[in-house]
Design a protein around this motif. Structure first.
Motif, PDB file in Angstrom:
ATOM      1  N   ASN A 509       5.003 -11.461   4.541  1.00 16.48           N
ATOM      2  CA  ASN A 509       4.136 -10.278   4.374  1.00 16.48           C
ATOM      3  C   ASN A 509       3.415 -10.425   3.028  1.00 16.48           C
ATOM      4  N   ILE A 510       2.366 -11.253   3.025  1.00 12.00           N
ATOM      5  CA  ILE A 510       1.708 -11.644   1.773  1.00 12.00           C
ATOM      6  C   ILE A 510       0.242 -11.245   1.828  1.00 12.00           C
ATOM      7  N   ASP A 511      -0.230 -10.563   0.787  1.00  9.58           N
ATOM      8  CA  ASP A 511      -1.649 -10.181   0.707  1.00  9.58           C
ATOM      9  C   ASP A 511      -2.509 -11.410   0.402  1.00  9.58           C
ATOM     10  N   ASP A 512      -3.795 -11.287   0.728  1.00 13.53           N
ATOM     11  CA  ASP A 512      -4.747 -12.359   0.406  1.00 13.53           C
ATOM     12  C   ASP A 512      -5.085 -12.307  -1.079  1.00 13.53           C
ATOM     13  N   ILE A 513      -4.249 -13.007  -1.861  1.00 13.87           N
ATOM     14  CA  ILE A 513      -4.381 -12.982  -3.317  1.00 13.87           C
ATOM     15  C   ILE A 513      -4.539 -14.411  -3.830  1.00 13.87           C
ATOM     16  N   GLU A 549      12.855 -12.735   4.547  1.00 10.34           N
ATOM     17  CA  GLU A 549      11.546 -12.064   4.428  1.00 10.34           C
ATOM     18  C   GLU A 549      10.984 -12.231   3.023  1.00 10.34           C
ATOM     19  N   ILE A 550       9.685 -12.580   2.979  1.00  8.86           N
ATOM     20  CA  ILE A 550       8.969 -12.716   1.699  1.00  8.86           C
ATOM     21  C   ILE A 550       7.815 -11.719   1.694  1.00  8.86           C
ATOM     22  N   THR A 551       7.752 -10.866   0.662  1.00  8.06           N
ATOM     23  CA  THR A 551       6.677  -9.884   0.511  1.00  8.06           C
ATOM     24  C   THR A 551       6.029 -10.076  -0.856  1.00  8.06           C
ATOM     25  N   PHE A 552       4.699 -10.144  -0.862  1.00  8.67           N
ATOM     26  CA  PHE A 552       3.979 -10.307  -2.131  1.00  8.67           C
ATOM     27  C   PHE A 552       2.780  -9.346  -2.129  1.00  8.67           C
ATOM     28  N   VAL A 560       4.092  -7.884  -7.393  1.00 10.17           N
ATOM     29  CA  VAL A 560       5.508  -7.703  -7.028  1.00 10.17           C
ATOM     30  C   VAL A 560       5.854  -8.699  -5.930  1.00 10.17           C
ATOM     31  N   LEU A 561       6.866  -9.521  -6.193  1.00 14.04           N
ATOM     32  CA  LEU A 561       7.379 -10.497  -5.233  1.00 14.04           C
ATOM     33  C   LEU A 561       8.772 -10.046  -4.804  1.00 14.04           C
ATOM     34  N   GLU A 562       8.950  -9.778  -3.496  1.00 13.39           N
ATOM     35  CA  GLU A 562      10.243  -9.353  -2.963  1.00 13.39           C
ATOM     36  C   GLU A 562      10.730 -10.411  -1.975  1.00 13.39           C
TER      37      GLU A 562
END
Length: 615
Positions: A509-513, A549-552, A560-562
Motif C-alpha cells: 500500500n504505497i503512494d506514488d512518491i 504488509e508494507i504501507t508508505f 511514514v513507513l509501516e
C-alpha cells in the motif's frame, strides 16, 4: 473570509464608497447610541415636567375653588334662600286665584323648575291636599314627625347613613303659611337645591373639571379629587372594585368628574406619604404607572387630596414620536454626506483605480501598458512618474532577459555534462554491484552448509537493494528522483524469488512518491530486513492466512513507513533497542541514524514497525 477576499478585489472607488457608507453608519450609530438616549432622557424629563406643571396649575385652582366655596358659599346660600322665598310668595298668591285642579298643575310645574317637591299641606294631618301631588322624600318624612315652625328653613339629615364625605345627604325644608288651615311646603335634596340655584358654584365646578382634562393629551390615566380617611389608613390597596360609592375609606369630591376611582396597587399610606412629593411608581390595570399626590388641606382626619395618574408607556410614546421625527432627517443627512464625500473624492479615487489597474496589467506581463494620467496635482505627478518608471523597467527587463538567456544556456550545457557523468557513475556502480551479486550466487552453489547459504542470501539481498537503487537512478531522467513504489515492487519480487516464497500474502500500500537515494536506499534496507526476519521467525507453519504488509504514506511534512505481519511477534518484555540480532540492530540504526527519524513498534496480533522521518 470569502467576504474579505471579495472586498479586497474591489476597485479603490468601490472601497472608498463602501468606506464612506461604513463611516456614515458608524457616525449614525454614535448618534443613535449616544445622542438619542440623551435626547430620550431629556424628552422623558420634559414630559414629566409638563405633567407636573399641569398638576401644579390644577392644584392652585383647587385651592382657590375650595377657598371660594368655603368663604362665599354661606353668603350665596342666604341669597338663594331669599330668592326661593320670593318665588314661593308669588306662587302662593297665584295659587289662591286658581282652582284645586289648576293648583295641582301649577305645583308640579314649580317643582320641576326648582328641582324640589312643593305641595299644599293640611295643618291638621300634615298631608298633601292634592292626591296626585304627594310628597315622599326623606325631608318631608322627617318634617311630618317634627314640630316645624311656619315661615322657617329646616335642614333634615338622612339618618343612619355611613359616609366619609364632609356632608352626608340632607334635605332643605321650608314651610310658608298659605291660609289658616294649610301651609305651602318645599322639600329639596340639599345638593340638588344649591346646584340648581347657585350658578357661580356650578361654573367653578365645571371649570375645575375642565382643567383636569388638560393632561389628557399626555396620558390615558386618571385625574380626580377625593377625601381620604387619615386615621384608618393601611398598607392594603385603597381601591377595591366591590367598594360602594359611599364608604369609610374615601369619598370622591363633587369637584371631580368621575364616579369611581381606580388607584391600582396604591394604599392609603402610600398616598399620604407621597403628598406634595415625587411620583409613586405602582401597577394600574396591569401596567406600570406614576401617580402624583397633592394635598389640598392638612386635616388630620379628613384629608382632601388631588391625584393624577399617568401610564409610563404614554410618556414613552411621546418620546418615540420625537425619535421618528429625527430619524428621517438623520437618514437624509446620511445619504447626503455619502454623496458629497463620493463627489469630492471621485477624481482622486478614479486616478488611483487607474494606477492600480496599470500595476495589475504590468504584473500580468503587459509591460507596455501605461496609466496616461496627466495633471499638476500630486496624483498627476505620481501617474507620470509611474509611467516613466515602467519605461525604465521595461528597458532593464529586456537587457536582463538577454543576459539571463545567455547564462541559462551556459548552465544548461554544464548541467548536461554533469548529468552524463553521474549517469555513467551510477551505471558503473550498478554493474559492479551486479557483478558482486553474481559472485555471491556462484559461491552459494559451492557451499553445502545451510546456515552459510542463508548468510550469503542475506548479503546478496542487501547488495541487490543498493544495485536496484543505482539502476533506477540510471534509468531515471531526474537523477535525484527514484519512483519508490516501483522500486519496492521490484525489491519484493526479487526477495520472493530468492527465498522461494509461496505461502505468504504480501500486501503493498504505497503512494506514488519519488525519493532521493539518501532516503530510498535506507527504506529498502529496512524493508528487506523486516521481510527476511518475518520469513525466518514470524510464522511457525506455512499457511495461506499469513500476510506481510508494507504501507508508505506522506502525512503533512512527514513520511511514514509501516511494516506489519500477523506472525507470533516478539517475545514478552523483548526490547528491540537492546537486541543483539544483526537484523534488528540494522533496522533501528538505519531508522535513527541514516533517516534521522523515529521508530516504534506494536507487538499485538503480530509485529508492526512504524518509522517516521522528514525530508
Amino acid at each position: 473570509m470569502t467576504s474579505f477576499n471579495t472586498f479586497s478585489k474591489l476597485s479603490f472607488s468601490s472601497k472608498l464608497f463602501l468606506s464612506l457608507i461604513v463611516l456614515a453608519l458608524v457616525l449614525l450609530s454614535i448618534l443613535f447610541l449616544l445622542i438619542i438616549p440623551k435626547m430620550e432622557k431629556e424628552q422623558y424629563e420634559h414630559e414629566i415636567k409638563q405633567v407636573e406643571q399641569t398638576i401644579a396649575l390644577n392644584t392652585q385652582q383647587l385651592h382657590l375653588a375650595v377657598k371660594y366655596i368655603r368663604n362665599d358659599g354661606k353668603k350665596n346660600y342666604e341669597l338663594v334662600r331669599l330668592r326661593i322665598e320670593s318665588k314661593l310668595e308669588k306662587l302662593s298668591r297665584k295659587l289662591k286665584k286658581l282652582s284645586s285642579f289648576e293648583q295641582e298643575i301649577a305645583l308640579k310645574e314649580y317643582s320641576k323648575k326648582l328641582s324640589c317637591q312643593i305641595a299644599l299641606i293640611d295643618n291638621s294631618n300634615k298631608l298633601s291636599k292634592h292626591l296626585n301631588n304627594k310628597l315622599n322624600n326623606d325631608g318631608y318624612i322627617q318634617y311630618k314627625n317634627s314640630n316645624h315652625k311656619v315661615n322657617s328653613w329646616k335642614n333634615y339629615i338622612k339618618k343612619h347613613e355611613k359616609n366619609f364625605c364632609p356632608s352626608i345627604t340632607s334635605h332643605i325644608v321650608y314651610s310658608m303659611e298659605f291660609d289658616k288651615n294649610s301651609n305651602l311646603l318645599l322639600s329639596c335634596n340639599s345638593d340638588l337645591f344649591y346646584d340648581h340655584e347657585n350658578n357661580e358654584e356650578k361654573k367653578i365646578k365645571k371649570y375645575v373639571q375642565k382643567s383636569f382634562s388638560y393632561t389628557n393629551h399626555l396620558h390615558k390615566g386618571n385625574t380626580f379629587l377625593m377625601w381620604l380617611n387619615v386615621k384608618d389608613a393601611t398598607n392594603n390597596p385603597l381601591y377595591n372594585k366591590n367598594d360602594k360609592p359611599k364608604n369609610n375609606k374615601y369619598c370622591i369630591s363633587k369637584l371631580s368628574d368621575v364616579k369611581s376611582i381606580n388607584t391600582g396597587t396604591l394604599s392609603a399610606k402610600d398616598i399620604l406619604s407621597a403628598s406634595n412629593g415625587k411620583p409613586i411608581t405602582h401597577i394600574l390595570n396591569g401596567k406600570k404607572a406614576l401617580t402624583w399626590v397633592r394635598s389640598i388641606n392638612n386635616d388630620p382626619v379628613r384629608r382632601l387630596v388631588f391625584l393624577t395618574t399617568v401610564y409610563e408607556e404614554d410618556l414613552y410614546k411621546a418620546i418615540d414620536k420625537a425619535f421618528w421625527k429625527l430619524f428621517p432627517a438623520a437618514i437624509m443627512s446620511f445619504i447626503f454626506a455619502i454623496l458629497i464625500g463620493y463627489l469630492l473624492f471621485r477624481k482622486f479615487s478614479k486616478s488611483l483605480d487607474t494606477l492600480v489597474n496599470t500595476s495589475k496589467q504590468v504584473q500580468s506581463g503587459n509591460l507596455k501598458f501605461r496609466s496616461n494620467i496627466k495633471g499638476e496635482d500630486a496624483i498627476g505627478q505620481l501617474g507620470q512618474t509611474f509611467d516613466l518608471m515602467l519605461d525604465s523597467m521595461e528597458s532593464n527587463i529586456k537587457l536582463l532577459d538577454l543576459k539571463v538567456e545567455e547564462r541559462t544556456q551556459e548552465l544548461k550545457n554544464s548541467l548536461d555534462e554533469k548529468n552524463t557523468l553521474l549517469k555513467e557513475i551510477h551505471h558503473r556502480v550498478k554493474n559492479n554491484l551486479a557483478f558482486t551479486i553474481s559472485l555471491i550466487k556462484l559461491q552459494k552453489r559451492k557451499v553445502s552448509d545451510k546456515n552459510t547459504k542463508e548468510v550469503l542470501t542475506d548479503i546478496q539481498e542487501r547488495v541487490y537493494i543498493m544495485e536496484l537503487v543505482h539502476r533506477k537512478l540510471y534509468e531515471s531522467k531526474d537523477l535525484n528522483k527514484i519512483p519508490f513504489k516501483k522500486y519496492i515492487h521490484e525489491l519484493i519480487w526479487d526477495i520472493k524469488n530468492a527465498y522461494h516464497i509461496e505461502y505468504l500474502d504480501i500486501k503493498l500500500n504505497i503512494d506514488d512518491i519519488f525519493l532521493d537515494i539518501e532516503h530510498a536506499l535506507p527504506c529498502g534496507l529496512i524493508i528487506n530486513e523486516c521481510l527476511t526476519n518475518s520469513l525466518k521467525y514470524a510464522f511457525e507453519e506455512k499457511s495461506s492466512h499469513n500476510f506481510f504488509e508494507i504501507t508508505f504514506k506522506k502525512q503533512d511534512l512527514q513520511y511514514v513507513l509501516e511494516i506489519a505481519d500477523n506472525g507470533k511477534g516478539l517475545p514478552k518484555d523483548f526490547d528491540i533497542y537492546k537486541s543483539k540480532s544483526l537484523g534488528l540492530r540494522l533496522i533501528v540504526s538505519i531508522s535513527q541514524k541514516q533517516l534521522l527519524g523515529n521508530i516504534s513498534y506494536k507487538n499485538s496480533g503480530g509485529l508492526k514497525y512504524i518509522i517516521s522521518f522528514e525530508i
